[in-house]
Design an enzyme around this catalytic site. Structure first.
Site, PDB file in Angstrom:
ATOM      1  N   CYS A   1       9.730  -1.775 -57.224  1.00 35.51           N
ATOM      2  CA  CYS A   1       9.331  -1.701 -55.824  1.00 35.51           C
ATOM      3  C   CYS A   1       9.260  -3.114 -55.222  1.00 35.51           C
ATOM      4  CB  CYS A   1       7.969  -1.017 -55.727  1.00 35.51           C
ATOM      5  SG  CYS A   1       7.276  -1.044 -54.067  1.00 35.51           S
TER       6      CYS A   1
ATOM      7  N   CYS B   1       0.268   0.110 -54.348  1.00 33.98           N
ATOM      8  CA  CYS B   1       1.363  -0.342 -53.501  1.00 33.98           C
ATOM      9  C   CYS B   1       0.889  -0.430 -52.051  1.00 33.98           C
ATOM     10  CB  CYS B   1       2.522   0.630 -53.627  1.00 33.98           C
ATOM     11  SG  CYS B   1       3.950   0.133 -52.658  1.00 33.98           S
TER      12      CYS B   1
ATOM     13  N   ASP C   1      30.665  16.202 -23.367  1.00 31.68           N
ATOM     14  CA  ASP C   1      31.227  15.167 -24.225  1.00 31.68           C
ATOM     15  C   ASP C   1      32.279  15.783 -25.143  1.00 31.68           C
ATOM     16  OD1 ASP C   1      31.657  12.729 -25.281  1.00 31.68           O
ATOM     17  OD2 ASP C   1      29.737  12.567 -26.329  1.00 31.68           O
TER      18      ASP C   1
ATOM     19  N   LYS D   1      28.049  16.450 -17.760  1.00 37.24           N
ATOM     20  CA  LYS D   1      29.234  15.712 -18.203  1.00 37.24           C
ATOM     21  C   LYS D   1      29.410  16.030 -19.686  1.00 37.24           C
ATOM     22  CE  LYS D   1      31.643  11.320 -17.910  1.00 37.24           C
ATOM     23  NZ  LYS D   1      32.405  11.526 -19.133  1.00 37.24           N
TER      24      LYS D   1
ATOM     25  N   SER E   1      40.134   9.801 -13.794  1.00 33.36           N
ATOM     26  CA  SER E   1      38.832   9.638 -14.452  1.00 33.36           C
ATOM     27  C   SER E   1      37.754   9.406 -13.397  1.00 33.36           C
ATOM     28  CB  SER E   1      38.889   8.513 -15.464  1.00 33.36           C
ATOM     29  OG  SER E   1      39.229   7.334 -14.792  1.00 33.36           O
TER      30      SER E   1
ATOM     31  N   CYS F   1       5.287  -3.802 -54.398  1.00 31.71           N
ATOM     32  CA  CYS F   1       4.218  -3.953 -55.399  1.00 31.71           C
ATOM     33  C   CYS F   1       4.753  -4.233 -56.797  1.00 31.71           C
ATOM     34  CB  CYS F   1       3.329  -2.718 -55.425  1.00 31.71           C
ATOM     35  SG  CYS F   1       4.120  -1.286 -56.160  1.00 31.71           S
TER      36      CYS F   1
ATOM     37  N   GLU G   1      36.775  20.909 -20.016  1.00 37.16           N
ATOM     38  CA  GLU G   1      36.518  20.158 -21.243  1.00 37.16           C
ATOM     39  C   GLU G   1      36.473  21.113 -22.432  1.00 37.16           C
ATOM     40  OE1 GLU G   1      36.172  16.932 -20.406  1.00 37.16           O
ATOM     41  OE2 GLU G   1      35.053  15.913 -22.000  1.00 37.16           O
TER      42      GLU G   1
ATOM     43  N   GLU H   1      26.712  18.594 -11.986  1.00 36.83           N
ATOM     44  CA  GLU H   1      27.011  19.373 -13.188  1.00 36.83           C
ATOM     45  C   GLU H   1      26.926  18.493 -14.428  1.00 36.83           C
ATOM     46  OE1 GLU H   1      31.860  19.494 -12.768  1.00 36.83           O
ATOM     47  OE2 GLU H   1      30.689  20.833 -11.504  1.00 36.83           O
TER      48      GLU H   1
ATOM     49  N   ARG I   1      44.792  15.391 -21.632  1.00 37.39           N
ATOM     50  CA  ARG I   1      44.839  14.475 -20.507  1.00 37.39           C
ATOM     51  C   ARG I   1      45.898  13.386 -20.725  1.00 37.39           C
ATOM     52  NH1 ARG I   1      42.220   9.695 -19.263  1.00 37.39           N
ATOM     53  NH2 ARG I   1      41.801   9.398 -17.048  1.00 37.39           N
TER      54      ARG I   1
ATOM     55  N   TYR J   1      34.797  24.588 -21.017  1.00 36.13           N
ATOM     56  CA  TYR J   1      34.070  24.764 -19.755  1.00 36.13           C
ATOM     57  C   TYR J   1      34.905  24.181 -18.617  1.00 36.13           C
ATOM     58  CZ  TYR J   1      30.099  26.283 -22.411  1.00 36.13           C
ATOM     59  OH  TYR J   1      29.288  27.010 -23.238  1.00 36.13           O
TER      60      TYR J   1
ATOM     61  N   GLU K   1      34.824  48.196 -34.507  1.00 34.23           N
ATOM     62  CA  GLU K   1      35.695  48.902 -33.567  1.00 34.23           C
ATOM     63  C   GLU K   1      36.714  47.906 -32.994  1.00 34.23           C
ATOM     64  OE1 GLU K   1      36.182  51.868 -33.009  1.00 34.23           O
ATOM     65  OE2 GLU K   1      37.202  51.984 -31.076  1.00 34.23           O
ATOM     66  N   TYR K   2      36.234  46.710 -32.674  1.00 33.45           N
ATOM     67  CA  TYR K   2      37.141  45.663 -32.177  1.00 33.45           C
ATOM     68  C   TYR K   2      38.225  45.391 -33.225  1.00 33.45           C
ATOM     69  CZ  TYR K   2      38.802  41.236 -30.270  1.00 33.45           C
ATOM     70  OH  TYR K   2      39.595  40.246 -29.754  1.00 33.45           O
TER      71      TYR K   2
ATOM     72  N   ASP L   1      31.681  45.214 -33.686  1.00 30.12           N
ATOM     73  CA  ASP L   1      32.725  44.380 -34.282  1.00 30.12           C
ATOM     74  C   ASP L   1      33.801  45.199 -34.997  1.00 30.12           C
ATOM     75  OD1 ASP L   1      31.272  42.349 -33.329  1.00 30.12           O
ATOM     76  OD2 ASP L   1      30.654  41.520 -35.282  1.00 30.12           O
TER      77      ASP L   1
ATOM     78  N   CYS M   1       8.550   4.778 -55.586  1.00 30.21           N
ATOM     79  CA  CYS M   1       7.755   3.736 -56.215  1.00 30.21           C
ATOM     80  C   CYS M   1       6.664   4.429 -57.009  1.00 30.21           C
ATOM     81  CB  CYS M   1       7.143   2.839 -55.144  1.00 30.21           C
ATOM     82  SG  CYS M   1       5.713   1.913 -55.736  1.00 30.21           S
TER      83      CYS M   1
ATOM     84  N   LYS N   1      25.816   8.303 -16.364  1.00 25.85           N
ATOM     85  CA  LYS N   1      25.809   8.435 -17.822  1.00 25.85           C
ATOM     86  C   LYS N   1      24.461   8.066 -18.442  1.00 25.85           C
ATOM     87  CE  LYS N   1      29.585   7.096 -19.907  1.00 25.85           C
ATOM     88  NZ  LYS N   1      30.796   7.372 -20.681  1.00 25.85           N
TER      89      LYS N   1
HETATM   90  S1  IVH Z   1      35.577  15.713 -13.157  1.00 22.93           S
HETATM   91  C1  IVH Z   1      38.737  13.517 -10.791  1.00 22.93           C
HETATM   92  N1  IVH Z   1      33.537  16.904 -14.301  1.00 22.93           N
HETATM   93  O1  IVH Z   1      34.741  12.945 -17.987  1.00 22.93           O
HETATM   94  C2  IVH Z   1      37.590  13.880 -11.592  1.00 22.93           C
HETATM   95  N2  IVH Z   1      34.842  15.408 -15.603  1.00 22.93           N
HETATM   96  O2  IVH Z   1      34.996  10.181 -17.178  1.00 22.93           O
HETATM   97  C3  IVH Z   1      37.953  14.462 -12.892  1.00 22.93           C
HETATM   98  N3  IVH Z   1      34.113  15.232 -17.933  1.00 22.93           N
HETATM   99  O3  IVH Z   1      38.223  12.855 -18.195  1.00 22.93           O
HETATM  100  C4  IVH Z   1      36.848  14.702 -13.826  1.00 22.93           C
HETATM  101  N4  IVH Z   1      32.460  16.669 -17.789  1.00 22.93           N
HETATM  102  O4  IVH Z   1      37.016  14.600 -19.578  1.00 22.93           O
HETATM  103  C5  IVH Z   1      34.552  16.033 -14.448  1.00 22.93           C
HETATM  104  N5  IVH Z   1      31.737  18.070 -15.193  1.00 22.93           N
HETATM  105  C6  IVH Z   1      32.743  17.201 -15.349  1.00 22.93           C
HETATM  106  C7  IVH Z   1      33.030  16.589 -16.574  1.00 22.93           C
HETATM  107  C8  IVH Z   1      34.070  15.676 -16.665  1.00 22.93           C
HETATM  108  C9  IVH Z   1      33.131  15.868 -18.594  1.00 22.93           C
HETATM  109  C10 IVH Z   1      35.008  14.220 -18.529  1.00 22.93           C
HETATM  110  C11 IVH Z   1      36.462  14.460 -18.299  1.00 22.93           C
HETATM  111  C12 IVH Z   1      37.003  13.226 -17.649  1.00 22.93           C
HETATM  112  C13 IVH Z   1      35.951  12.223 -17.947  1.00 22.93           C
HETATM  113  C14 IVH Z   1      35.896  11.176 -16.860  1.00 22.93           C
END
Ligand code: IVH
Length: 690
Positions: free
Chosen positions: A421, A446, A130, A128, A93, A424, A186, A126, A149, A236, A46-47, A44, A439, A327
Site C-alpha cells: 500500500c 492505513c 448525438d 441535439k 451544419s 501505509c 439523426e 429541440e 451527410r 429521429y 402472430e407477427y 410477437d 490494502c 451545446k
Molecule cells: S438541424 C441546417 N436539428 O447536428 C441545419 N441538426 O451541428 C441542419 N443534429 O449535422 C441541422 N440534432 O447531425 C439539426 N435537432 C437537430 C439536430 C441536428 C442533431 C446534428 C446534425 C447536424 C449537426 C450540426
C-alpha cells in the site's frame, strides 16, 4: 422461382400480388405501432407468422417483392462498397453556442434580420441528438434511398443498412404522399443497446465501442447489413431536404407534426418557446432531464419557427442564420496519461488512477481519472504515455474510456500493481473471487482508509455533519487530532482553529454541526459505519428488521450471522461482511463509544417470520447425518427458533439421530422421546401445506 414450361419466369397471379401487398402493409403498420409509437398491436408470434408467410411468398415470386417490404429490414448479403450520392439540397451544419450570452446574441441577430426588434420571436427548440446525420428519400411515399451527410454535398448510399432501422417507415402513411420527400434526421443508438452491444463485444473478445455515437457510426458503415440489423439503431427526424408534389407547411413545428402524421419518428421533447428567455428555460429543462433520456444528446437546437422567416434570414457560409446549436460542455476530450498511480479507498480497495495532462472536459479541468481496477486497465490496455479519451458525464467521476492506437508512443509503459500500500506499506492482497485488490492494513493501520472512513461517516446520507469537508478530515488525521469517528465528538473550537483555513467562526460552525449530527437514526448510524457491502438501502433494511442496535449486534455475533439472512436485501456475502465487522473488537469498541454520544429512537425487534416450528424447544443431535454436518443441522434448528443441547434429558423435545448414534440415542429411547432421522428433521422444517 416457379418456371413456366417454356423456361420463362411465370407471372404471379393477381391473388398472390394482393396477398403480398396486404401482408407488407399489415406488417409495416404493426412495426410502426411497435417501434415508433411504443404501442404493439399484435402479439410477437402472430407477427412472426405473418412475416414468415410473406417471406415464403417473396421467395417464390421475387419479382413481386415491394420496395417497402419489411423482410428487407433483417439485412442482406454484403455489398462491395458504398456508392456516392449527391444531395439535391446540401446538408448544412449549425453554428454552435455555449453560453447564455451566445443565445442572447443569436436572438438579437434574428430580430435584427427580421426587422422585428421589439417582438419576441417564436422558436422551435429541440434536442441535439448525438448521432449521425442522414437523409431519407421517399418517392410517392415509398422509401427509396438513404445517404450519409458526407461533406454536405455528397454522401454515401446506406440504403440497405438504413432499411434495417426499425422505426423508419418503409412507406409513408396517408393517402396522398408527396412525389418526392427528403427527410433529414439523426441515426443513433440508445444507451441500453450500447451497453448490451459492448457486453456482447466483451464476451466475444472483441474491442468495445467508445460511445453510442461511434457504435452507431460503426453499425451504419457495415458492408454487411445483417450486422447493422443486429445493432438496433433508431432514427429521429428534424428537417427537410427536397420536396415535390406537396405544399411546405408554414412553420418548423408544423413540419415536424406533418412528419409525425406520415409515420416518421419525431421526438416528443420538442417545444415552442418565445424569445431568448424561452430558449434558456428550455436549455435548463433539458439539461436536467439529460441523464434520464434513453439516448445521448450533446445540446439543444433552436430554430426560428416560421419558415418564411427562415427564408428571409438565410444562410451565412454553410450554416443557417435562423438556427443555433446550444451545446453542453464536451463530455469527452483527448489528453495524455502521464502516469498511472493508485488510490486507496475507505474499504482498502486499490483503484488505479490515470494522472493526466490537465484537460477541460464536462465543464471542469480534469487531472485524474479512474481506471476502476486492474482488470479494467488490462482490458482497455491503457499504458503510461498513451493519448486517451477521458469522459466526464454530469457529476460522475471522470474515467478513461480508451486509448488512441495511432498515437501510442513506442516507449508506452504498462501499469504494474504495487505489492504494498503506497499509504501505509501493508501488503496489497487480492482475494480470488474479487476483481479488486485491497490494502490489508485495515483502517486502524492505513490512514487512507481511516480518512476515507471518516469522510464517509460525516457524509450527507450518513451522519451528515455539515461543513466538515475532505480537506479538514485530512488535516485532522494527519495532525493526529482524530483517529476514529468517535474522536470527532471530542473536538472543540479552540483545537479546530489552529488548522489551515479555519477561522474562529467556521470552527464554531463545525462544532455546532457535530452537535446537531448527534440526533440521528439507526439506519444512518449503520450506514455511517462503512461496513463493506452495506449501502444505504441495506442499512435501512437492517434498521427496520432489527429495530434496535443490540438485536443487530446479537444477530451478527451468533451462528456466523445466519439470522442476518432473514433481512430483505441481505445474502451470504453481505451477511459475512456485517458479521465480520460487528464481531471485531476494535469495531465494537468504536460502536460502543459512538452509541454513547449519538441518539436515535430504538424500536422493538420485530420478527418478520413467524416464530419457528421449534420455538421454545430443545433438540439434541447425535450420530452422523447422511448429508448434513451437525453444525448445519443445528443452524437450521436455531433458525427455526429451537435450541440445540449436547445432552438428552426429559426436557429434550426431539432427538435427531444419524448413523452410529450411541448412548444419547439409547437414553432417548429409554425416556420415550421423539426420535427422527435427517429426513424426518427436514420434513418437520418444511413449511406446512396451506
Ligand atoms: S438541424 C441546417 N436539428 O447536428 C441545419 N441538426 O451541428 C441542419 N443534429 O449535422 C441541422 N440534432 O447531425 C439539426 N435537432 C437537430 C439536430 C441536428 C442533431 C446534428 C446534425 C447536424 C449537426 C450540426
Amino acid at each position: 422461382m416457379p418456371v413456366a414450361v417454356d423456361g420463362a419466369p411465370r407471372a404471379p397471379e393477381a391473388a398472390v400480388l394482393a396477398r403480398i401487398a396486404a401482408l407488407t402493409d399489415e406488417l409495416n403498420r404493426h412495426s410502426h405501432a411497435y417501434h415508433v409509437l411504443d404501442a404493439p398491436t399484435i402479439p410477437d408470434d402472430e407477427y412472426d407468422r405473418l412475416f414468415a408467410e410473406l417471406q415464403a411468398l417473396e421467395a417464390a415470386w421475387p419479382q413481386a417483392v415491394s420496395n417497402d417490404s419489411p423482410t428487407h429490414r433483417v439485412g442482406g448479403a454484403p455489398i462491395p462498397e458504398f456508392k456516392q450520392v449527391t444531395h439535391t439540397v446540401p446538408m448544412l451544419s449549425l453554428n454552435n453556442g455555449f453560453s447564455p450570452e451566445d443565445v442572447d446574441h443569436f436572438d438579437r441577430r434574428v430580430r435584427e434580420g427580421l426587422g422585428a426588434d421589439a417582438v419576441p420571436v417564436t422558436y422551435t427548440a429541440e434536442l441535439k441528438y448525438d448521432g449521425l446525420a442522414i437523409s431519407l428519400r421517399y418517392e410517392h411515399g415509398v422509401f427509396v434511398q438513404a445517404a450519409t451527410r458526407g461533406d454536405g454535398a455528397t454522401g454515401e448510399d446506406v440504403t440497405t443498412n438504413i432499411r434495417t432501422v426499425r422505426n423508419i417507415p418503409l412507406r409513408l402513411h396517408g393517402a396522398s404522399p408527396p412525389a418526392v420527400l427528403e427527410v433529414r434526421g439523426e441515426v443513433l443508438m440508445v444507451k441500453a443497446e450500447f451497453a448490451a452491444l459492448n457486453a456482447r463485444q466483451r464476451q466475444a473478445g472483441l474491442r468495445e465501442f467508445v460511445n453510442p455515437r461511434n457504435a452507431a457510426a460503426g453499425s451504419l458503415r457495415q458492408l454487411d447489413s445483417r450486422i447493422t440489423a443486429s445493432r438496433k439503431l433508431r432514427f429521429y427526424s428534424y428537417g427537410i431536404g427536397a420536396l415535390e408534389g406537396a405544399t411546405m407547411p408554414e412553420s418548423h413545428a408544423g413540419l415536424l407534426d406533418w412528419f409525425a402524421s406520415l409515420g416518421l419518428p419525431v421526438s416528443n421533447e420538442r417545444a415552442l418557446v418565445q424569445g431568448a428567455a424561452g430558449l434558456l428555460a428550455y436549455f435548463e429543462r433539458v439539461a436536467q432531464r439529460r441523464a434520464q433520456l434513453p439516448y445521448d444528446i450533446d445540446g439543444v437546437v433552436y430554430k426560428v419557427d416560421r419558415l418564411q422567416d427562415q427564408r428571409q434570414l438565410g444562410f451565412v457560409a454553410r450554416a443557417p442564420r435562423f438556427a443555433m446549436a446550444h451545446k453542453f460542455p464536451a463530455e469527452e476530450a483527448l489528453t495524455e496519461v502521464r502516469d498511472i498511480g493508485v488510490q486507496v479507498g475507505r474499504t482498502g480497495a486499490i483503484t488505479p488512477v490515470a494522472r493526466l495532462a490537465p484537460v477541460f472536459v464536462g465543464g471542469v479541468t480534469v487531472e485524474n481519472a479512474t481506471l476502476h481496477n486492474e482488470g479494467e486497465v488490462r482490458r482497455k490496455d491503457i499504458r503510461i504515455g498513451d493519448t486517451v479519451i477521458v469522459r466526464r458525464a454530469g457529476d460522475v467521476i471522470p474515467e478513461v474510456v480508451a486509448y488512441v492506437a495511432e498515437r501510442r508512443p513506442d516507449d508506452a509503459r504498462e501499469f504494474v500493481m504495487p505489492t504494498s500500500c503506497p499509504v501505509c506499506g501493508s501488503a496489497i492482497v487480492r482475494l480470488e473471487d474479487e476483481a479488486v485488490a485491497r490494502c490489508s492494513g485495515g483502517w486502524t493501520h492505513c490512514s487512507a482508509q481511516k480518512k476515507g472512513g471518516l469522510m464517509h461517516f460525516v457524509s450527507r446520507r450518513a451522519i451528515d455533519v455539515e461543513g466538515l469537508g475532505d480537506q479538514l478530515i485530512e488535516q485532522l488525521v494527519d495532525r493526529g487530532l482524530v483517529d476514529t469517528a468517535a474522536d470527532l465528538y471530542a473536538l472543540d473550537a479552540a483545537r479546530l482553529q489552529v488548522l489551515e483555513r479555519m477561522a474562529a467562526k467556521s470552527a464554531q460552525n463545525v462544532i455546532a454541526a457535530l452537535d446537531k449530527s448527534k440526533d440521528t437514526t439507526l439506519a444512518r448510524f449503520i450506514y455511517a459505519l462503512g461496513i463493506r457491502n452495506v449501502g444505504e438501502s441495506t442499512a435501512k433494511a437492517l434498521a427496520r428488521h432489527f429495530g434496535n442496535l443490540d438485536a443487530l449486534l446479537h444477530a451478527a455475533a451468533f451462528e456466523g450471522g445466519l439470522q442476518l439472512l432473514e433481512v430483505d436485501d441481505v445474502g451470504p456475502i453481505v451477511a459475512r461482511s456485517i458479521s465480520e465487522f460487528l464481531t471485531d473488537a476494535v469495531n465494537l469498541d468504536l460502536v460502543a463509544r459512538l452509541r454513547a454520544v449519538l441518539r436515535w429512537t430504538e424500536g422493538e425487534h420485530v420478527m418478520t417470520r413467524p416464530a419457528g416450528v421449534f420455538a421454545g424447544k430443545t433438540l439434541v443431535i447425535t450420530g452422523t447425518l447422511p448429508t448434513m454436518s451437525r453444525e448445519a443441522a443445528a443452524a437450521l434448528i436455531e433458525a427455526a427458533g429451537g435450541k440445540v443441547s449436547g445432552s438428552v434429558s426429559k426436557k429434550t423435545a426431539i432427538v435427531v439421530a444419524g448413523a452410529d448414534a450411541g448412548s444419547k440415542l439409547a437414553k432417548a429411547q429409554e425416556l420415550n422421546l421423539t426420535i427422527v432421522d435427517e429426513a424426518g428433521l427436514l420434513a418437520l422444517l418444511a413449511p406446512a401445506p396451506l
